[in-house]
Design a protein around this motif. Sequence first.
Motif, PDB file in Angstrom:
ATOM      1  N   THR A 197       0.864  -1.188  -0.034  1.00 53.61           N
ATOM      2  CA  THR A 197      -0.251  -0.089   0.015  1.00 53.61           C
ATOM      3  C   THR A 197       0.842   1.359  -0.033  1.00 53.61           C
ATOM      4  OG1 THR A 197      -1.878   1.229   1.129  1.00 53.61           O
ATOM      5  CG2 THR A 197      -0.088   0.094   2.538  1.00 53.61           C
ATOM      6  N   ASP A 198       0.288   2.188  -0.318  1.00 52.82           N
ATOM      7  CA  ASP A 198       1.035   3.602  -0.276  1.00 52.82           C
ATOM      8  C   ASP A 198       0.598   4.051   1.031  1.00 52.82           C
ATOM      9  OD1 ASP A 198       2.388   3.359  -3.142  1.00 52.82           O
ATOM     10  OD2 ASP A 198       0.489   4.673  -4.069  1.00 52.82           O
ATOM     11  N   SER A 199       1.511   4.620   1.508  1.00 53.54           N
ATOM     12  CA  SER A 199       1.348   5.268   2.716  1.00 53.54           C
ATOM     13  C   SER A 199       2.557   6.629   3.004  1.00 53.54           C
ATOM     14  CB  SER A 199       1.601   4.507   3.995  1.00 53.54           C
ATOM     15  OG  SER A 199       2.871   3.786   3.966  1.00 53.54           O
ATOM     16  N   PRO A 200       2.231   7.372   3.997  1.00 50.97           N
ATOM     17  CA  PRO A 200       3.021   8.427   4.285  1.00 50.97           C
ATOM     18  C   PRO A 200       4.491   7.931   4.776  1.00 50.97           C
ATOM     19  CG  PRO A 200       1.074   9.078   4.839  1.00 50.97           C
ATOM     20  CD  PRO A 200       0.953   7.414   4.933  1.00 50.97           C
ATOM     21  N   THR A 201       4.518   6.653   5.078  1.00 46.76           N
ATOM     22  CA  THR A 201       6.081   6.274   5.636  1.00 46.76           C
ATOM     23  C   THR A 201       6.373   5.075   4.492  1.00 46.76           C
ATOM     24  OG1 THR A 201       4.712   4.475   6.606  1.00 46.76           O
ATOM     25  CG2 THR A 201       5.340   6.234   7.947  1.00 46.76           C
ATOM     26  N   SER A 202       7.350   5.019   4.597  1.00 44.47           N
ATOM     27  CA  SER A 202       8.062   3.939   3.442  1.00 44.47           C
ATOM     28  C   SER A 202       9.101   2.843   4.020  1.00 44.47           C
ATOM     29  CB  SER A 202       8.936   4.512   2.321  1.00 44.47           C
ATOM     30  OG  SER A 202       9.423   3.846   1.469  1.00 44.47           O
ATOM     31  N   ASP A 203       9.212   1.742   3.493  1.00 42.82           N
ATOM     32  CA  ASP A 203      10.181   0.721   4.122  1.00 42.82           C
ATOM     33  C   ASP A 203      11.419   1.180   3.383  1.00 42.82           C
ATOM     34  OD1 ASP A 203       8.061  -0.746   5.193  1.00 42.82           O
ATOM     35  OD2 ASP A 203       7.756  -1.950   3.499  1.00 42.82           O
ATOM     36  N   GLY A 204      11.562   1.872   2.590  1.00 42.01           N
ATOM     37  CA  GLY A 204      12.938   2.268   1.967  1.00 42.01           C
ATOM     38  C   GLY A 204      13.762   3.002   3.150  1.00 42.01           C
ATOM     39  N   GLY A 220      -7.523   6.782  -8.521  1.00 40.75           N
ATOM     40  CA  GLY A 220      -6.944   8.050  -8.493  1.00 40.75           C
ATOM     41  C   GLY A 220      -5.691   7.799  -9.634  1.00 40.75           C
ATOM     42  N   PHE A 221      -4.713   8.594  -9.248  1.00 40.27           N
ATOM     43  CA  PHE A 221      -3.315   8.810  -9.997  1.00 40.27           C
ATOM     44  C   PHE A 221      -2.353   7.635  -9.449  1.00 40.27           C
ATOM     45  CE2 PHE A 221      -5.490  12.908 -10.535  1.00 40.27           C
ATOM     46  CZ  PHE A 221      -5.714  12.983 -11.857  1.00 40.27           C
ATOM     47  N   ARG A 222      -2.798   6.830  -8.655  1.00 39.79           N
ATOM     48  CA  ARG A 222      -1.841   5.864  -8.040  1.00 39.79           C
ATOM     49  C   ARG A 222      -1.549   4.786  -9.386  1.00 39.79           C
ATOM     50  NH1 ARG A 222      -0.479   7.197  -2.883  1.00 39.79           N
ATOM     51  NH2 ARG A 222      -1.979   8.606  -1.991  1.00 39.79           N
ATOM     52  N   SER A 223      -0.149   4.346  -8.976  1.00 32.77           N
ATOM     53  CA  SER A 223       0.138   3.598 -10.197  1.00 32.77           C
ATOM     54  C   SER A 223       0.148   1.903  -9.585  1.00 32.77           C
ATOM     55  CB  SER A 223       1.908   3.685 -10.240  1.00 32.77           C
ATOM     56  OG  SER A 223       2.457   3.128  -9.017  1.00 32.77           O
ATOM     57  N   GLN A 224      -0.170   1.159 -10.685  1.00 30.38           N
ATOM     58  CA  GLN A 224      -0.362  -0.173 -10.404  1.00 30.38           C
ATOM     59  C   GLN A 224       0.591  -1.026  -9.790  1.00 30.38           C
ATOM     60  OE1 GLN A 224      -3.404  -1.991 -11.326  1.00 30.38           O
ATOM     61  NE2 GLN A 224      -4.232   0.130 -11.957  1.00 30.38           N
ATOM     62  N   ILE A 225       0.373  -1.908  -8.899  1.00 32.43           N
ATOM     63  CA  ILE A 225       1.506  -2.739  -8.329  1.00 32.43           C
ATOM     64  C   ILE A 225       2.105  -3.485  -9.112  1.00 32.43           C
ATOM     65  CG2 ILE A 225       1.792  -4.416  -6.581  1.00 32.43           C
ATOM     66  CD1 ILE A 225      -0.942  -3.621  -5.121  1.00 32.43           C
ATOM     67  N   THR A 226       3.626  -3.415  -9.172  1.00 27.48           N
ATOM     68  CA  THR A 226       4.357  -3.976 -10.199  1.00 27.48           C
ATOM     69  C   THR A 226       4.787  -5.406  -9.739  1.00 27.48           C
ATOM     70  OG1 THR A 226       6.542  -3.138  -8.991  1.00 27.48           O
ATOM     71  CG2 THR A 226       5.172  -1.714 -10.456  1.00 27.48           C
TER      72      THR A 226
END
Length: 205
Positions: free
Chosen positions: A55-62, A141-147
Amino acid sequence: MKGGLITILVSALLLTTGGCGKRKAEPTLNFYDELHSVSRLELGRMTVSKVGMITDSPTSDGKGLLGKTEAMLNSLKVGSRIGVYSYDTYLVAYIDLSRLQPGDVTVDEELKKVYVTLPPVEIKTDGRDVELHEEHSRVTGFRSQITPQERARLKSRMAAEVKREIAADKNGQTKLKATAEVKAKAWITRLIGNLGYEAEVVIPD
């Protein structure tokens, strides 16, 4: 496999009744050879399941600048994106009959009794056909597909978690092993009993 082993036992044990008394050791050797050729005898399988999410969230695993940049971009995008996946792997309990030694199988023709000492039950992870199963997916919306790359990273994380959980669950492995031992003894005892022999089966710890 059941029918095949019955045939094996018939062919081996018929030799014990039809052979010459001077060749008393031969039936034991033939019985051993046939059992030894079975190789891996699977006795139990337990599924270990794991659920993960992309999922897209304000935090990232990166980590580092790249991770912070990804988190900032996610917070600015319109819409939502979520993918829920399940991951199954398996614990398999089996006996490797290729480890059977000639002295592990003996036949007492006078008592009509077969003594079998089996190799110990082994447990291994069997994940040869493992893949992620999509349970739910939604992109708006403008979210990208899961790759595919994201799914591959998720699978890698889930596999590592499952491996840690399996290693920590000693009780589950003990139960699986105990069930496999009971099935192995009952299986061989029943087959030999159907042929008029009493079986004594031992499985070392």
